[in-house]
Design an enzyme around this catalytic site. Structure first.
Site, short mmCIF file in Angstrom:
data_model
loop_
_atom_site.label_atom_id
_atom_site.label_comp_id
_atom_site.label_asym_id
_atom_site.label_seq_id
_atom_site.Cartn_x
_atom_site.Cartn_y
_atom_site.Cartn_z
CB CYS A 82 -0.97 0.00 1.17
SG CYS A 82 -2.17 -1.35 1.06
CG ASN A 85 -6.49 -0.80 1.24
OD1 ASN A 85 -5.83 -0.36 0.30
ND2 ASN A 85 -5.95 -1.27 2.34
CG HIS A 122 -3.13 3.57 2.15
ND1 HIS A 122 -3.56 3.17 0.90
CD2 HIS A 122 -3.22 2.47 2.94
CE1 HIS A 122 -3.88 1.90 0.94
NE2 HIS A 122 -3.69 1.45 2.16
N1 COA Z 1 -18.26 -8.34 9.56
C1 COA Z 1 -18.66 -8.59 10.82
N2 COA Z 1 -17.80 -8.92 11.80
C2 COA Z 1 -16.50 -8.96 11.48
C3 COA Z 1 -16.03 -8.70 10.20
C4 COA Z 1 -16.96 -8.38 9.21
N3 COA Z 1 -16.62 -8.10 7.95
N4 COA Z 1 -14.68 -8.82 10.19
C5 COA Z 1 -14.32 -9.15 11.44
N5 COA Z 1 -15.41 -9.25 12.22
C6 COA Z 1 -15.50 -9.56 13.65
C7 COA Z 1 -14.28 -10.28 14.14
O1 COA Z 1 -14.42 -11.66 13.88
C8 COA Z 1 -14.32 -9.96 15.62
O2 COA Z 1 -15.24 -10.82 16.21
P1 COA Z 1 -14.92 -11.50 17.66
O3 COA Z 1 -14.74 -10.32 18.58
O4 COA Z 1 -16.15 -12.30 17.91
O5 COA Z 1 -13.69 -12.28 17.43
C9 COA Z 1 -14.94 -8.57 15.68
O6 COA Z 1 -15.52 -8.35 14.39
C10 COA Z 1 -13.96 -7.45 15.98
O7 COA Z 1 -12.82 -7.58 15.20
P2 COA Z 1 -11.66 -6.55 15.33
O8 COA Z 1 -10.57 -7.02 14.44
O9 COA Z 1 -11.35 -6.27 16.77
O10 COA Z 1 -12.35 -5.24 14.75
P3 COA Z 1 -11.68 -3.84 14.52
O11 COA Z 1 -12.46 -2.82 15.24
O12 COA Z 1 -10.20 -3.88 14.73
O13 COA Z 1 -11.92 -3.62 12.97
C11 COA Z 1 -10.71 -3.83 10.92
C12 COA Z 1 -11.42 -4.55 12.06
C13 COA Z 1 -10.13 -4.85 9.97
C14 COA Z 1 -11.71 -2.97 10.19
C15 COA Z 1 -9.61 -2.94 11.50
O14 COA Z 1 -8.83 -3.69 12.39
C16 COA Z 1 -8.72 -2.35 10.46
O15 COA Z 1 -9.14 -1.53 9.69
N6 COA Z 1 -7.44 -2.72 10.48
C17 COA Z 1 -6.46 -2.16 9.59
C18 COA Z 1 -6.73 -2.62 8.21
C19 COA Z 1 -5.81 -1.99 7.26
O16 COA Z 1 -5.65 -0.79 7.28
N7 COA Z 1 -5.23 -2.79 6.40
C20 COA Z 1 -4.44 -2.39 5.33
C21 COA Z 1 -3.24 -1.67 5.76
S1 COA Z 1 -2.50 -1.12 4.31
#
Ligand code: COA
Length: 318
Positions: A114, A275, A245
């Protein structure tokens, strides 16, 4: 002294749009969950026979037109991608052929996930400053849909496909003031596609520890914007536009807050595009320029973090 200036930009998004509601029919998720955690409402997805080079070509042609140049004027082509058409030749060489350039200057790919566009722009800037090139085409293009596990709700809701292009040309004044590039491979396990050529595996899909990536991204982006402005001798108040980004609206908001920049001064496209990896910053830049928000003479701060981890920034007067 020679600097690099932005001569023109271009973009391409595939025709097919997948909304959150459509995804919620195939994986256990909801529009509400995706919007509230990421800000994403929809993403564009390439057709089955549509490749990264196909998308890069359309974005490049638009950028060439916007710059009032001909393809033969380009003496450097860099494509930032993690989803190349082939193992080799590079997508940049395939693109050079599509543009009809014979016996041209250097053409190569950069793989920094990214952060790829920032890496490519920084390299092009150094070619131009040193006199090794005068007009560079930089494309960020990724077909993430081809490496997504569409049954993994923790990743498939986040990514999209697209391409953005920028032409940099030699100029007597900035242009680009400074670029900063960083990497730390110790974080490789947190965000990866765990398969390759010399170490193939059955799992060639994006795998991510989302919350750890999130924490790292928020912290490092806050540090990076301060470092970039400090090196260039500017204050946060000098920045007209933040072009981050586009991974998650919450990461973008945290970075803007750190800069003390109102959200009205941030180009946010993650809601429409998801993304798009290396394409995300040039797509956002092109969006802000084409809709008239970004004007000539304004100071733009571009920043990204991605798999590796890699991270980097670019401060440029448009
Ligand atoms: N729909 C519903 N629930 C989902 C889900 C989806 N699409 N994806 C994950 N979950 C669930 C998980 O299983 C977890 O459940 P659990 O608590 O029962 O295990 C719960 O949601 C919370 O997950 P968590 O990872 O703590 O959520 P979060 O608030 O961190 O948000 C992201 C998840 C991925 C949106 C966030 O972590 C994020 O944006 N991370 C960075 C991603 C990124 O920038 N990547 C590229 C970098 S270049």
């Amino acid at each position: 002294m020679t600097f690099s200036a932005i001569l023109g930009t271009g973009r391409y998004l595939p025709q097919r749009v997948i909304t959150n509601a459509e995804l919620a029919r195939t994986v256990d998720t909801s529009d509400e969950w995706i919007r509230s955690r990421t800000g994403i409402r929809q993403r564009y997805v390439a057709a089955e026979n549509e490749s990264t080079c196909d998308m890069a070509e359309q974005a490049a042609l638009q950028a060439i037109t916007a710059s009032a140049l001909a393809p033969a004027d380009l003496d450097l082509i860099i494509v930032a991608t993690s989803t190349p058409d082939l193992i080799y030749p590079s997508t940049a060489c395939l693109l050079q052929k599509r543009l009809g350039i014979r016996n041209g200057g250097a053409a190569f790919d950069v793989q920094a996930v990214c952060s790829g566009f920032i890496y490519a722009a920084s390299i092009a800037d150094q070619f131009i400053r040193s006199g090794a090139a005068r007009r560079a085409l930089i494309v960020g293009a990724d077909a993430n849909s081809k490496i997504l596990d569409w049954t993994d709700r923790s990743t498939c809701v986040l990514f999209g496909d697209g391409a953005g292009a920028v032409i940099l040309g030699a100029a007597e004044s900035p242009g680009i003031y400074v670029t900063r590039l960083h990497a730390d491979g110790h974080y490789a396990d947190l965000l990866q596609v765990p398969s390759g050529v010399s170490r193939p595996s059955a799992d060639a899909h994006i795998r991510m520890h989302g919350s750890e990536v999130f924490k790292f991204a928020v912290n490092i982006m806050g540090e990076l914007v301060g470092e970039t402005l400090g090196v260039a001798g500017f204050d946060a108040a000098d920045v007209d536009w933040l072009i981050p980004h586009q991974a998650n609206e919450r990461i973008i908001t945290a970075t803007a807050r750190k800069l003390g920049l109102a959200l009205e001064r941030v180009i946010i496209t993650v809601g429409e595009h998801g993304n798009t990896s290396a394409a995300s910053i040039p797509l956002a830049l092109d969006t802000g320029i084409r809709d008239g928000r970004i004007k000539r003479g304004e100071l733009l701060l571009l920043e990204a973090v991605g798999g590796g981890f890699t991270w980097g920034s670019l401060l440029v007067r448009y």
